[in-house]
Design a protein around this motif. Structure first.
Motif, PDB file in Angstrom:
ATOM      1  N   ILE A  92      11.629  19.303 -23.693  1.00 22.91           N
ATOM      2  CA  ILE A  92      10.691  19.164 -22.570  1.00 22.91           C
ATOM      3  C   ILE A  92      10.744  20.401 -21.686  1.00 22.91           C
ATOM      4  N   ALA A  93      11.964  20.892 -21.423  1.00 21.36           N
ATOM      5  CA  ALA A  93      12.118  22.092 -20.601  1.00 21.36           C
ATOM      6  C   ALA A  93      11.463  23.299 -21.263  1.00 21.36           C
TER       7      ALA A  93
ATOM      8  N   PRO B  75       5.805  28.546 -21.460  1.00 20.59           N
ATOM      9  CA  PRO B  75       4.489  29.030 -21.001  1.00 20.59           C
ATOM     10  C   PRO B  75       4.539  29.568 -19.574  1.00 20.59           C
ATOM     11  N   LEU B  76       5.321  28.912 -18.712  1.00 19.17           N
ATOM     12  CA  LEU B  76       5.426  29.382 -17.330  1.00 19.17           C
ATOM     13  C   LEU B  76       6.094  30.750 -17.275  1.00 19.17           C
ATOM     14  N   GLY B  77       7.191  30.919 -18.028  1.00 18.54           N
ATOM     15  CA  GLY B  77       7.867  32.208 -18.051  1.00 18.54           C
ATOM     16  C   GLY B  77       6.986  33.305 -18.607  1.00 18.54           C
ATOM     17  N   ALA B  78       6.228  33.002 -19.669  1.00 18.89           N
ATOM     18  CA  ALA B  78       5.324  33.988 -20.263  1.00 18.89           C
ATOM     19  C   ALA B  78       4.197  34.346 -19.297  1.00 18.89           C
ATOM     20  N   ALA B  79       3.681  33.356 -18.597  1.00 20.22           N
ATOM     21  CA  ALA B  79       2.615  33.608 -17.622  1.00 20.22           C
ATOM     22  C   ALA B  79       3.109  34.500 -16.483  1.00 20.22           C
ATOM     23  N   LEU B  80       4.345  34.274 -16.058  1.00 19.22           N
ATOM     24  CA  LEU B  80       4.926  35.129 -15.021  1.00 19.22           C
ATOM     25  C   LEU B  80       5.124  36.553 -15.519  1.00 19.22           C
TER      26      LEU B  80
ATOM     27  N   ILE C  40      15.291  28.409 -18.903  1.00 21.51           N
ATOM     28  CA  ILE C  40      14.386  28.796 -19.983  1.00 21.51           C
ATOM     29  C   ILE C  40      13.221  29.620 -19.437  1.00 21.51           C
ATOM     30  N   THR C  41      12.714  29.262 -18.261  1.00 20.58           N
ATOM     31  CA  THR C  41      11.611  30.013 -17.651  1.00 20.58           C
ATOM     32  C   THR C  41      12.020  31.451 -17.370  1.00 20.58           C
TER      33      THR C  41
ATOM     34  N   VAL D 137      -0.322  35.682 -24.555  1.00 19.87           N
ATOM     35  CA  VAL D 137       0.910  34.894 -24.392  1.00 19.87           C
ATOM     36  C   VAL D 137       1.390  34.287 -25.712  1.00 19.87           C
ATOM     37  N   PRO D 138       0.539  33.574 -26.481  1.00 18.93           N
ATOM     38  CA  PRO D 138       1.023  33.005 -27.750  1.00 18.93           C
ATOM     39  C   PRO D 138       1.569  34.068 -28.707  1.00 18.93           C
TER      40      PRO D 138
END
Length: 237
Positions: A39-40, A46-51, A115-116, A145-146
């Motif tokens: 879940i984490a 995705p949040l870490g990649a977006a940042l 993880i982020t 991102v992907p």
């Protein structure tokens, strides 16, 4: 020294004999921690990649906050989750307190920032390397991102390993929201603490040996995967 050797022998007997109570605790620990890490990862990657690739006002502040949350005190997380899930809390109607689900929620809160943050570092490095090539192909920042996550998948295994290590070794938060109830919410770390205080060192040692074995085996697997990838990369080059 003789007493320790005897307790260690009893611990190995418990492990090798397939003691039902012992392996029930181990399997519950794995189930809770694996679900929490999955879940984490769904939330944090995705949040870490977006940042890493995004550019927006307050980005630096968000990164600082995420990095700070990596050091969240587990007992504080346990307290906050307890207050949310208690009868008087906003989620009390769900009656999740003192269940494995509550323990998963607490571990997700602890693991997601790790993880982020690690995902952001990995993707930021890859983005700096491939940004011009991706832009030349007409790929936008978010659309990349992907691709960046896939290219950094082996490095991201280290982030998952770090998150799993934090989750499986957690005591304070899980005991507050899980209650350490026998056959319900008793996991390896809480059992080690309880059995040590009771003087039942054989069971505590057995669980400790399994915890160490899990950590070593997972680290070895990730290292082998990374090493194999490096070798294949050299061959292709």
């Amino acid at each position: 020294m003789q007493n320790f050797a005897e307790e260690l022998r009893h611990a190995m007997v418990l492990i090798l004999s397939g003691d039902r109570d012992l392996w029930e605790i181990v399997l519950l620990s794995l189930r809770v921690s694996v679900f929490a890490v999955l879940i984490a990862a769904i939330l944090g990657m995705p949040l870490g990649a977006a940042l890493a690739v995004g550019r927006f006002p307050g980005r630096r502040g968000v990164i600082i906050l995420v990095n700070a949350l990596m050091g969240l005190p587990p007992v504080v997380v346990g307290l906050l989750v307890y207050l949310c899930l208690s009868r008087s809390g906003p989620l009390g109607v769900l009656q999740l307190l003192y269940t494995p689900t509550a323990m998963i929620i607490a571990q997700v809160v602890l693991v997601t920032p790790i993880i982020t943050a690690l995902t952001r570092q990995t993707v930021e490095t890859l983005n700096a390397e491939y940004a011009e090539q991706l832009r030349s192909l007409g790929v936008s920042r978010l659309a990349s991102v992907p691709t960046l996550l896939w290219d950094g998948r082996l490095s991201l295994l280290t982030a998952l390993l770090a998150g799993f290590g934090r989750a499986i070794a957690e005591v304070g938060a899980v005991i507050m929201v899980g209650g350490n109830i026998n056959h319900v919410t008793r996991v390896m770390t809480t059992t080690i603490a309880l059995e040590t205080s009771k003087g039942n060192l054989a069971l505590a040692l057995a669980l400790g040996v399994i915890l160490i074995a899990l950590a070593v085996s997972m680290t070895a697997c990730v290292s082998l995967l990374i090493q194999r990838s490096d070798v294949e990369g050299l061959h292709h080059a």
